[in-house]
Design a protein around this motif. Structure first.
Motif, PDB file in Angstrom:
ATOM      1  N   THR A 162     -45.795  -4.763   8.385  1.00  0.00           N
ATOM      2  CA  THR A 162     -46.587  -5.463   9.388  1.00  0.00           C
ATOM      3  C   THR A 162     -45.976  -5.247  10.767  1.00  0.00           C
ATOM      4  N   ILE A 163     -46.824  -4.865  11.716  1.00  0.00           N
ATOM      5  CA  ILE A 163     -46.376  -4.661  13.093  1.00  0.00           C
ATOM      6  C   ILE A 163     -46.705  -5.921  13.888  1.00  0.00           C
ATOM      7  N   GLU A 164     -45.699  -6.504  14.513  1.00  0.00           N
ATOM      8  CA  GLU A 164     -45.886  -7.743  15.268  1.00  0.00           C
ATOM      9  C   GLU A 164     -45.540  -7.524  16.732  1.00  0.00           C
ATOM     10  N   PHE A 165     -46.437  -7.972  17.608  1.00  0.00           N
ATOM     11  CA  PHE A 165     -46.208  -7.861  19.056  1.00  0.00           C
ATOM     12  C   PHE A 165     -46.101  -9.264  19.642  1.00  0.00           C
ATOM     13  N   PRO A 208     -42.697   5.930   8.929  1.00  0.00           N
ATOM     14  CA  PRO A 208     -42.525   4.613   9.541  1.00  0.00           C
ATOM     15  C   PRO A 208     -41.438   4.552  10.611  1.00  0.00           C
ATOM     16  N   GLU A 209     -40.358   5.274  10.424  1.00  0.00           N
ATOM     17  CA  GLU A 209     -39.240   5.229  11.370  1.00  0.00           C
ATOM     18  C   GLU A 209     -39.680   5.649  12.776  1.00  0.00           C
ATOM     19  N   SER A 227     -41.162  -2.975  23.316  1.00  0.00           N
ATOM     20  CA  SER A 227     -40.141  -2.134  22.701  1.00  0.00           C
ATOM     21  C   SER A 227     -39.695  -2.777  21.385  1.00  0.00           C
ATOM     22  N   TYR A 228     -39.293  -1.945  20.478  1.00  0.00           N
ATOM     23  CA  TYR A 228     -38.862  -2.387  19.144  1.00  0.00           C
ATOM     24  C   TYR A 228     -37.534  -3.138  19.236  1.00  0.00           C
ATOM     25  N   GLY A 266     -37.294  -6.050  10.176  1.00  0.00           N
ATOM     26  CA  GLY A 266     -36.777  -5.805   8.834  1.00  0.00           C
ATOM     27  C   GLY A 266     -37.575  -4.692   8.189  1.00  0.00           C
ATOM     28  N   ALA A 267     -37.341  -4.454   6.919  1.00  0.00           N
ATOM     29  CA  ALA A 267     -38.010  -3.360   6.218  1.00  0.00           C
ATOM     30  C   ALA A 267     -39.517  -3.569   6.139  1.00  0.00           C
TER      31      ALA A 267
END
Length: 246
Positions: free
Chosen positions: A182-185, A219-220, A231-232, A238-239
């Motif tokens: 899951t991508i969270e902003f 994914p990386e 930015s990350y 986490g994974a």
């Protein structure tokens, strides 16, 4: 790798920009839902959609005249929400269009699961709508695990850019052998990540465009996203969740 996104409420008709590449895979199910909604009275339909009279009338008339196989628009340009505006598929290169055709899938309460160039017609039906049909208590029950089964990819990687309302149709069926990321902003407020709906929708669209333009399949590589000032942040991630902070 597959990428899942939510649809948008506002839709348009555009039969010129791109050609459709076929009908949705669950077109027969959409027809069942169409007939169910057609059978509702105006007041019942308005209550289902939870909208004002103007929008209810527009969509009520849409369903009464609906044709699921003619004058169709490719799904990816049919939706007009912020996410799709920031994705901007209309200016994609041929390579980027090919990428989303292979990797991107749109979850839909009405159509189930859409490929970007499946032909669709404007509708209103959110996944969480309280619609019972054919003995199923609601749309989650109606679609069950079928959307996940159709989405499942060879490499077992699913990138989740959908809202919780839609992602739950997939997430609950994920097996231990798969990766559901899951991508969270958000923004940091008093040390906590706060997600703002409007900004998150914009970022999701920018992320899809970034993935398509860079042809990302690992994914990386997603962690290099820098659009809209995001930015990350490794410490918050986490994974199974990548957190991007603005």
């Amino acid at each position: 790798m597959k990428i899942i996104i939510s649809p948008a409420k506002k839709m348009n008709v555009d039969t010129d920009t791109f050609e459709i590449d076929g009908l949705p895979e669950f077109i027969d199910d959409a027809e069942i839902l169409m007939e169910r909604i057609r059978a509702l009275s105006f007041s019942e339909a308005k209550a289902l959609w939870k909208c004002n009279d103007k929008l209810a009338l527009l969509n009520y008339e849409r369903f009464q005249k609906m044709d699921l196989k003619r004058s169709l628009t490719p799904a990816v340009i049919s939706y007009e929400g912020l996410q799709y505006q920031h994705m901007a598929p209309g200016v994609f290169t041929t390579e980027a269009l090919s990428y989303i055709g292979e990797h991107l899938r749109i979850l839909s309460g009405f159509y189930g699961l859409l490929r970007p160039f499946d032909g669709v017609t404007p509708y209103r039906l959110e996944m969480q709508a309280a619609l019972s049909v054919k003995g199923y208590k609601d749309l989650y029950d109606f679609w069950d695990g079928r959307l996940y089964e159709k989405l499942a990819d060879d490499d077992g990687i699913i990138i989740n850019l959908a809202s919780k309302e839609y992602s739950r149709c997939i997430e609950k069926y994920i097996t231990p052998a798969e990766r559901f990321i899951t991508i969270e902003f958000g923004e940091l407020v008093d040390g906590n990540v706060k997600q703002k709906g409007t900004l998150a929708k914009m970022a999701r669209g920018e992320m899809v465009r970034f993935l398509a333009e860079k042809a990302i399949c690992e994914p990386e590589e997603i962690k290099t996203f820098r659009e809209l000032g995001f930015s990350y942040v490794k410490e918050l991630s986490g994974a199974e969740k990548y957190v991007f902070i603005r």
